[in-house]
Structure formats: structure tokens, C-alpha cells
Scaffold this active site. Structure first.
Site, PDB file in Angstrom:
ATOM      1  N   SER A 247      30.241  -9.905  -7.761  1.00  8.34           N
ATOM      2  CA  SER A 247      31.967  -9.897  -8.000  1.00  8.34           C
ATOM      3  C   SER A 247      32.749 -10.663  -8.009  1.00  8.34           C
ATOM      4  CB  SER A 247      31.646  -8.704  -7.744  1.00  8.34           C
ATOM      5  OG  SER A 247      32.237  -8.433  -6.157  1.00  8.34           O
TER       6      SER A 247
ATOM      7  N   GLY B  51      24.835  -8.215  -5.526  1.00  2.00           N
ATOM      8  CA  GLY B  51      24.363  -9.397  -5.497  1.00  2.00           C
ATOM      9  C   GLY B  51      24.020  -9.477  -7.290  1.00  2.00           C
TER      10      GLY B  51
ATOM     11  N   ASP C 209      26.522 -18.536  -9.614  1.00  5.59           N
ATOM     12  CA  ASP C 209      27.796 -17.547  -9.297  1.00  5.59           C
ATOM     13  C   ASP C 209      28.175 -17.983 -10.936  1.00  5.59           C
ATOM     14  OD1 ASP C 209      25.705 -17.501  -7.848  1.00  5.59           O
ATOM     15  OD2 ASP C 209      28.086 -16.973  -6.129  1.00  5.59           O
TER      16      ASP C 209
ATOM     17  N   THR D 124      16.105 -21.815  -4.992  1.00  7.48           N
ATOM     18  CA  THR D 124      15.758 -23.239  -5.848  1.00  7.48           C
ATOM     19  C   THR D 124      17.460 -24.100  -5.787  1.00  7.48           C
ATOM     20  OG1 THR D 124      16.426 -22.488  -7.678  1.00  7.48           O
ATOM     21  CG2 THR D 124      13.714 -22.603  -6.725  1.00  7.48           C
ATOM     22  N   ASP D 125      18.116 -23.243  -5.358  1.00  8.38           N
ATOM     23  CA  ASP D 125      19.558 -23.888  -5.757  1.00  8.38           C
ATOM     24  C   ASP D 125      19.874 -24.924  -5.194  1.00  8.38           C
ATOM     25  OD1 ASP D 125      20.319 -21.827  -4.329  1.00  8.38           O
ATOM     26  OD2 ASP D 125      22.521 -21.435  -4.819  1.00  8.38           O
TER      27      ASP D 125
HETATM   28  P1  ADP Z   1      28.948 -10.337  -4.624  1.00  8.22           P
HETATM   29  O1  ADP Z   1      27.754 -11.145  -3.998  1.00  8.22           O
HETATM   30  O2  ADP Z   1      29.694  -9.246  -5.113  1.00  8.22           O
HETATM   31  O3  ADP Z   1      29.617 -11.414  -4.451  1.00  8.22           O
HETATM   32  P2  ADP Z   1      30.833 -11.082  -2.063  1.00  8.22           P
HETATM   33  O4  ADP Z   1      31.082 -10.831  -0.985  1.00  8.22           O
HETATM   34  O5  ADP Z   1      30.813 -12.334  -2.492  1.00  8.22           O
HETATM   35  O6  ADP Z   1      29.798 -10.730  -3.283  1.00  8.22           O
HETATM   36  O7  ADP Z   1      32.642 -10.538  -2.449  1.00  8.22           O
HETATM   37  C1  ADP Z   1      32.944  -9.630  -2.878  1.00  8.22           C
HETATM   38  C2  ADP Z   1      34.546 -10.025  -2.428  1.00  8.22           C
HETATM   39  O8  ADP Z   1      34.998 -10.560  -3.940  1.00  8.22           O
HETATM   40  C3  ADP Z   1      35.311  -8.211  -2.357  1.00  8.22           C
HETATM   41  O9  ADP Z   1      35.018  -8.604  -0.530  1.00  8.22           O
HETATM   42  C4  ADP Z   1      36.779  -9.161  -2.452  1.00  8.22           C
HETATM   43  O10 ADP Z   1      37.466  -9.792  -1.941  1.00  8.22           O
HETATM   44  C5  ADP Z   1      37.036  -9.773  -4.473  1.00  8.22           C
HETATM   45  N1  ADP Z   1      36.389  -8.519  -5.031  1.00  8.22           N
HETATM   46  C6  ADP Z   1      35.327  -8.153  -5.492  1.00  8.22           C
HETATM   47  N2  ADP Z   1      35.818  -7.360  -6.639  1.00  8.22           N
HETATM   48  C7  ADP Z   1      36.685  -7.142  -6.163  1.00  8.22           C
HETATM   49  C8  ADP Z   1      37.841  -6.270  -7.041  1.00  8.22           C
HETATM   50  N3  ADP Z   1      37.650  -5.061  -7.488  1.00  8.22           N
HETATM   51  N4  ADP Z   1      39.123  -6.525  -7.102  1.00  8.22           N
HETATM   52  C9  ADP Z   1      39.345  -7.204  -5.432  1.00  8.22           C
HETATM   53  N5  ADP Z   1      38.704  -8.114  -5.226  1.00  8.22           N
HETATM   54  C10 ADP Z   1      37.501  -7.660  -5.335  1.00  8.22           C
HETATM   55 MG    MG Z   2      29.536 -13.689  -4.128  1.00  9.78          MG
END
Ligand code: ADP
Ligand code: MG
Length: 393
Positions: A140, A137, A185, A49-50
Site C-alpha cells: 500500500s 504484503g 514495489d 532475491t532483490d
Molecule cells: P504495506 O506492506 O502495505 O506497504 P507499509 O507499512 O509499508 O505496509 O505501508 C503502510 C503505510 O502506508 C500506512 O501506515 C500509511 O502510512 C500509508 N498508507 C497506506 N495506505 C494508506 C491510506 N489508504 N491512507 C493513508 N495512508 C496510507
Molecule cells: Mg510498504
């Protein structure tokens, strides 16, 4: 400063904070000037929906990223993460070259945009500790962006509002890293509250904290661990179909329609576009329904909304896959499950289940075994609940 400081009490007891301080000292020999924590997020209602300018509801989760920062004056940025092997080393004057496909792109993007906003960052040593699963998902990426941004801005004594900082982090991800994410997010990580969900209008950015009245329910994230190759192209195709449906119906976005109007005008769309539009329009209505039920503590009703969301995603939006179906079937079969749906873009990724708090461990064990037997993939399953949003400690 307008940072959300609600995380501050008890910060000393957070082992991630201790580890981030220690990592900074053991790697670079300096103490932390500032430390910030930012959680991941889980979407509850509002699937696809976003980008249709509609509604979503989400929580900030227990899993969080913690960044410890010490300023430098020589223009160099050095960074280390407890999840990544190679440390980062770059100059703040080299950021115009853009992303280079490394984990520190998120840090570089945040620094570039903070500097463009007038925040004086003349270099920094950074240590990152995070228990937000990567690529599961629960965002991070937003967690690390906000942890970096809050700690760096605080170290530079730069005043910026929470909403502006969240938008800056989104731009860092969109423009610098090159990931086209919506604002959900960063807003969830910033404005999450313990025991509350965040309802967000993606067109106006109006938001509301929704009390989660039932404490007997927990959210369980069930990551299929299926490699996600199709996601990008299918996601863009769905976006295009929604834009086309809105154009044919003469509205700014699908958010401007309700189910009755769409039914009346169904003949103006072909079968595929009608199904896509029907998902988005009905999903916006389910967000309101789900939020009311959540507030009222009606977990059976919430589970029903979650299930109907999944069916709509599977049948009308067509973004499920055998692995997601296997995970959901295992979840629905396990005791104490109120409902389960895929979250995120689809074609892999995670199922989110609403589970009675009394049997979460049993649920996780049973679903994990059933899913592995059905698919041969080893899932990653963890429980979480609504926690406070990002803050400087
Ligand atoms: P998500 O769905 O978890 O947000 P993304 O692909 O959007 O997945 O983001 C993940 C990226 O964020 C990783 O590839 C890395 O570049 C960065 N990242 C996430 N957690 C960490 C961490 N603990 N240390 C370093 N980079 C991180
Ligand atoms: Mg992400």
C-alpha cells in the site's frame, strides 16, 4: 510527459476516482485539478532475491490508491484519507524536520523530493482513497506514494520520466519515511500491465513484460493477520548472512552464483550460510523457470515452482512460522489450488496461492474457515489479477 496513461480509458467508471474527487470537494471545498491512480503489487517469483541483486517477477494488482489534488499558493499542504481519521496539515517549508510517524509522512517525503528535483509545489489540497490493504504484503505504501507523486507532478506541470518518478518514490520511503524497501514495489506499481507480469533484474533495473497466458488462474492473497514483531531484526540478519556468504565466496552478490558452483564450493561456508545462499541461488533460477511456465500457460508447473519456493524459504531460509504454515496447509487442501507460498519478508504476513478461477469464492471461504479454526486468528483473504500500472487520469 512520460506517464503511463494506459489506465485512462474507463477511469470515469472507477468508483475510487469519484470518491476521491468527492472527498476533496467535501473536505476542502475545491475541485480536483489532477487525479492519479496507482496499484498495489504482488510478488510471484523471487523471494529475498532483490537485495542479493537478483531477479523478481510481480504483478500490479486490481487494488489501487487514487489521489485527487488541487494546488495551493500559500505553502500549506492539507490532506485527507478515507482510511485515516486525522487530516494532515503541514507547510512545505517545514519538511527538513523529517518524518513524524504519521500516515502523511509518505506524502511529505514525496513532496520534499519532488521539490528537490525542481518541481514547483507551493502547497496543495489532497484527497486519498485506497482499497489496497495496509500491511498485507501488497505494498500500500508504494501505491500511495505513486498516486501522490503523479497527481502532484501533473498539477505542477512537471515533466519527469516514469522510471525516475518510481525511483524518487523509493527514495522518499527509504530516506524520508525510513523504510528500507527495494525498488520492486514502486516499479511494479509503475510498470504493471493488465494480463502481464513484470520480470525485473534488481542489479541492472532491466525489466520485461511477461504475458500471463492462462486466464483460468487467479492469485489469492491470504493474510495471516499475525502481528509481525520479529520481521525487522530477522530480515536484517538474513541480509547480513547473504552479504557474508558472498564475501566468503568472493563474489559481488549471491546473484553471481549458480547452483552447480555453489555445490562445488559448499565447504567454504558453514551450515547456516550455505543454506541461506542455497535459497537465494536456487530462487534466482526458479524465477526464470516460473516466468517461462507462466508465459507458456503451464499453471501446474507454475504451482510447482511456487511450492518449491515456499519449501526453500521454510527449510533453507527459515523465515516461515506456524501461522504461515497453517494458512498454506489450508490453501493446498482446498480445491483448485495449484500452489502456495509465503510472500514478503516472512514470520507472518501473507501466503499467495495460485487458484483455478472457477472456484475462487469457495477457496476463500474454505481456507478462511480452516485457518481460523487452526489458529484462532481471523484472516483477510482476497483474489486479484494483473492490472495496469500507475497513471494520471
Ligand atoms: P504495506 O506492506 O502495505 O506497504 P507499509 O507499512 O509499508 O505496509 O505501508 C503502510 C503505510 O502506508 C500506512 O501506515 C500509511 O502510512 C500509508 N498508507 C497506506 N495506505 C494508506 C491510506 N489508504 N491512507 C493513508 N495512508 C496510507
Ligand atoms: Mg510498504
Amino acid at each position: 510527459m512520460l506517464y503511463n496513461r494506459s489506465n485512462a480509458p474507463g477511469a470515469g467508471a472507477d468508483p475510487r476516482v469519484t470518491r476521491a474527487r468527492e472527498l476533496l470537494r467535501s473536505t476542502y471545498g475545491v475541485g480536483a485539478q489532477t487525479v492519479a491512480r496507482a496499484p498495489g503489487r504482488l510478488e510471484l517469483f523471487g523471494a529475498h532475491t532483490d537485495y542479493n541483486e537478483g531477479y523478481v517477477a510481480s504483478i500490479a494488482i486490481r487494488q489501487a490508491a487514487v489521489a485527487a489534488v488541487s494546488s495551493r499558493a500559500d505553502g500549506m499542504v492539507r490532506a485527507v484519507s478515507d482510511q485515516e481519521s486525522g487530516p494532515a496539515n503541514f507547510s512545505v517549508d517545514e519538511l527538513d524536520a523529517g518524518a513524524d510517524g504519521q500516515w502523511w509522512d509518505y506524502l511529505a517525503g514525496v513532496i520534499k523530493l519532488l521539490r528537490e528535483h525542481g518541481c514547483q509545489i507551493g502547497g496543495a489540497d489532497v484527497a486519498l482513497v485506497s482499497d489496497v490493504p495496509v500491511g498485507s504484503g501488497v505494498s500500500s505504501s508504494a501505491a500511495v506514494e505513486l498516486a501522490y507523486a503523479l497527481a502532484l507532478a501533473a498539477a505542477a506541470e512537471f515533466e519527469i520520466g516514469a522510471e525516475e518518478l518510481a525511483l524518487l518514490c523509493q527514495r522518499a520511503e527509504n530516506e524520508y519515511v525510513g523504510m528500507r524497501c527495494g525498488i520492486l514495489d514502486q516499479f511494479s506499481s509503475t510498470f504493471g500491465q493488465a494480463g502481464r507480469a513484470m520480470w525485473l533484474d534488481c542489479r541492472t533495473l532491466e525489466r520485461r513484460a511477461v504475458p500471463i497466458t492462462a486466464d483460468r488462474a487467479q492469485f489469492v492473497v491470504c493474510d495471516t493477520r499475525k502481528p509481525r514483531e520479529l520481521v525487522g531484526s530477522a530480515y536484517n540478519e538474513r541480509r547480513g548472512q547473504c552479504e557474508e556468504a558472498a564475501r566468503l565466496l568472493g563474489v559481488g552478490a549471491l546473484r553471481d552464483l549458480d547452483t552447480a558452483t555453489l555445490e562445488r564450493r559448499a565447504s567454504e561456508l558453514n551450515g547456516t550460510l550455505l543454506r541461506r545462499a542455497r535459497h537465494v541461488v536456487s530462487e534466482n533460477e526458479r524465477v526464470h523457470e516460473g516466468v517461462s511456465l507462466l508465459e507458456a500457460g503451464e499453471m501446474v508447473g507454475v504451482g510447482d515452482v511456487i511450492n518449491r519456493t515456499h519449501e526453500s524459504l521454510r527449510d533453507d531460509y527459515e523465515v516461515s512460522c506456524p501461522e504461515l504454515e497453517a494458512m498454506r496447509a489450508a490453501a493446498l487442501d482446498a480445491p483448485g489450488c495449484y500452489g502456495a507460498r509465503l510472500v514478503g519478508a516472512g514470520f507472518g504476513g501473507c501466503v499467495m496461492a495460485l487458484v483455478d478461477a472457477s472456484g475462487v469464492e469457495e477457496f476463500i471461504a474454505q481456507v478462511g474457515a480452516r485457518y481460523e479454526a487452526a489458529t484462532g486468528l481471523v484472516p483477510r483473504i482476497f483474489a486479484t489479477q494483473a492490472c495496469d500500472g500507475a497513471g494520471v487520469l
